[in-house]
Design a protein around this motif. Structure first.
Motif, PDB file in Angstrom:
ATOM      1  N   MET A  36      39.597  32.958  34.497  1.00 19.74           N
ATOM      2  CA  MET A  36      39.530  34.270  35.143  1.00 19.74           C
ATOM      3  C   MET A  36      38.108  34.556  35.601  1.00 19.74           C
ATOM      4  O   MET A  36      37.881  34.999  36.717  1.00 19.74           O
ATOM      5  N   LEU A  37      37.124  34.284  34.741  1.00 20.11           N
ATOM      6  CA  LEU A  37      35.734  34.525  35.118  1.00 20.11           C
ATOM      7  C   LEU A  37      35.289  33.591  36.241  1.00 20.11           C
ATOM      8  O   LEU A  37      34.569  34.004  37.151  1.00 20.11           O
ATOM      9  N   ASN A  38      35.711  32.348  36.168  1.00 20.82           N
ATOM     10  CA  ASN A  38      35.352  31.394  37.221  1.00 20.82           C
ATOM     11  C   ASN A  38      35.928  31.804  38.572  1.00 20.82           C
ATOM     12  O   ASN A  38      35.390  31.439  39.610  1.00 20.82           O
ATOM     13  N   GLU A  82      40.309  35.267  23.557  1.00 18.66           N
ATOM     14  CA  GLU A  82      41.431  35.423  24.479  1.00 18.66           C
ATOM     15  C   GLU A  82      41.013  34.937  25.858  1.00 18.66           C
ATOM     16  O   GLU A  82      39.923  35.253  26.321  1.00 18.66           O
ATOM     17  N   ASP A  83      41.875  34.171  26.495  1.00 23.73           N
ATOM     18  CA  ASP A  83      41.600  33.639  27.826  1.00 23.73           C
ATOM     19  C   ASP A  83      42.879  33.766  28.654  1.00 23.73           C
ATOM     20  O   ASP A  83      43.653  32.836  28.776  1.00 23.73           O
ATOM     21  N   ALA A  84      43.107  34.967  29.186  1.00 23.13           N
ATOM     22  CA  ALA A  84      44.321  35.246  29.957  1.00 23.13           C
ATOM     23  C   ALA A  84      43.979  35.344  31.442  1.00 23.13           C
ATOM     24  O   ALA A  84      42.812  35.300  31.837  1.00 23.13           O
ATOM     25  N   ALA A  85      44.983  35.521  32.259  1.00 19.45           N
ATOM     26  CA  ALA A  85      44.789  35.581  33.704  1.00 19.45           C
ATOM     27  C   ALA A  85      43.960  36.777  34.150  1.00 19.45           C
ATOM     28  O   ALA A  85      43.236  36.703  35.143  1.00 19.45           O
ATOM     29  N   SER A  86      44.046  37.881  33.415  1.00 19.24           N
ATOM     30  CA  SER A  86      43.305  39.074  33.840  1.00 19.24           C
ATOM     31  C   SER A  86      42.377  39.635  32.761  1.00 19.24           C
ATOM     32  O   SER A  86      41.775  40.683  32.951  1.00 19.24           O
ATOM     33  N   LYS A  87      42.239  38.935  31.628  1.00 15.66           N
ATOM     34  CA  LYS A  87      41.365  39.438  30.570  1.00 15.66           C
ATOM     35  C   LYS A  87      40.830  38.283  29.732  1.00 15.66           C
ATOM     36  O   LYS A  87      41.569  37.352  29.408  1.00 15.66           O
ATOM     37  N   VAL A  88      39.537  38.381  29.395  1.00 18.87           N
ATOM     38  CA  VAL A  88      38.942  37.430  28.461  1.00 18.87           C
ATOM     39  C   VAL A  88      38.230  38.207  27.363  1.00 18.87           C
ATOM     40  O   VAL A  88      37.714  39.308  27.594  1.00 18.87           O
ATOM     41  N   TYR A  99      24.481  39.069  17.551  1.00 24.01           N
ATOM     42  CA  TYR A  99      25.783  38.579  18.001  1.00 24.01           C
ATOM     43  C   TYR A  99      26.465  39.659  18.827  1.00 24.01           C
ATOM     44  O   TYR A  99      25.995  40.794  18.911  1.00 24.01           O
ATOM     45  N   GLY A 100      27.604  39.301  19.411  1.00 22.96           N
ATOM     46  CA  GLY A 100      28.368  40.278  20.167  1.00 22.96           C
ATOM     47  C   GLY A 100      29.797  39.839  20.376  1.00 22.96           C
ATOM     48  O   GLY A 100      30.161  38.693  20.128  1.00 22.96           O
ATOM     49  N   ARG A 101      30.577  40.778  20.837  1.00 22.69           N
ATOM     50  CA  ARG A 101      31.972  40.520  21.218  1.00 22.69           C
ATOM     51  C   ARG A 101      32.206  41.297  22.507  1.00 22.69           C
ATOM     52  O   ARG A 101      31.984  42.508  22.561  1.00 22.69           O
ATOM     53  N   THR A 102      32.641  40.598  23.541  1.00 20.81           N
ATOM     54  CA  THR A 102      32.808  41.207  24.855  1.00 20.81           C
ATOM     55  C   THR A 102      34.232  41.009  25.358  1.00 20.81           C
ATOM     56  O   THR A 102      34.765  39.903  25.303  1.00 20.81           O
ATOM     57  N   ASP A 103      34.812  42.103  25.854  1.00 23.32           N
ATOM     58  CA  ASP A 103      36.115  42.079  26.532  1.00 23.32           C
ATOM     59  C   ASP A 103      35.856  42.336  28.010  1.00 23.32           C
ATOM     60  O   ASP A 103      35.170  43.313  28.347  1.00 23.32           O
ATOM     61  N   ILE A 104      36.394  41.488  28.873  1.00 27.75           N
ATOM     62  CA  ILE A 104      36.261  41.683  30.311  1.00 27.75           C
ATOM     63  C   ILE A 104      37.666  41.685  30.908  1.00 27.75           C
ATOM     64  O   ILE A 104      38.424  40.730  30.732  1.00 27.75           O
TER      65      ILE A 104
END
Length: 137
Positions: A36-38, A82-88, A99-104
């Motif tokens: 999704m990010l790519n 999570e590595d979905a079509a519209s969300k990672v 450290y961190g945790r990011t939802d996009i």
């Protein structure tokens, strides 16, 4: 009546080994993930924080630049949750800097919603932002 027993050292070692193996396998299998990010439009993006802090412009070449907005160093390890079509969702650890945790969440190829939290420079952070492609790098 059942008596509680302390776990044996061998049992603990076996459990730790199984957990380590379970964590190591997904990381190896995820090396080509984050499609999704790519697929985001490359170029200059403007990150607008919902708390009113200053906008930030970044050059997006892979989309992964949006994951570590509070940790710019490159020696962080990542784990894809999570590595979905519209969300990672990605958790990362930066030795010596937190450290961190990011939802996009992708709305379009040029617009995403970001939520991130963690520790940077010894202090907690949490933010929500919108990132939009605004030009060329």
């Amino acid at each position: 009546m059942i008596k509680n027993r302390a776990p044996s050292p061998i049992g603990i070692a076996a459990a730790v080994g199984m957990i380590a193996l379970g964590l190591a396998l997904p990381v190896a299998a995820q090396s080509d993930g984050l499609a999704m990010l790519n697929g985001l439009t490359k170029g200059e993006w403007t990150v607008k924080h919902r708390d009113g802090s200053a906008d930030k412009k970044i050059c997006v070449r892979t989309g992964q630049e949006l994951i570590q907005l509070r940790h710019s160093e490159g020696d962080c390890s990542r784990f894809v949750v999570e590595d979905a079509a519209s969300k990672v969702t990605v958790q990362y650890t930066c030795p010596g800097n937190g450290y961190g945790r990011t939802d996009i969440r992708k709305e379009t190829g040029g617009l995403v919603q970001i939520e991130s939290q963690g520790i940077a420079n010894g202090l907690p952070f949490q933010f929500a932002a919108e990132a939009r492609r605004t030009g060329s790098c």
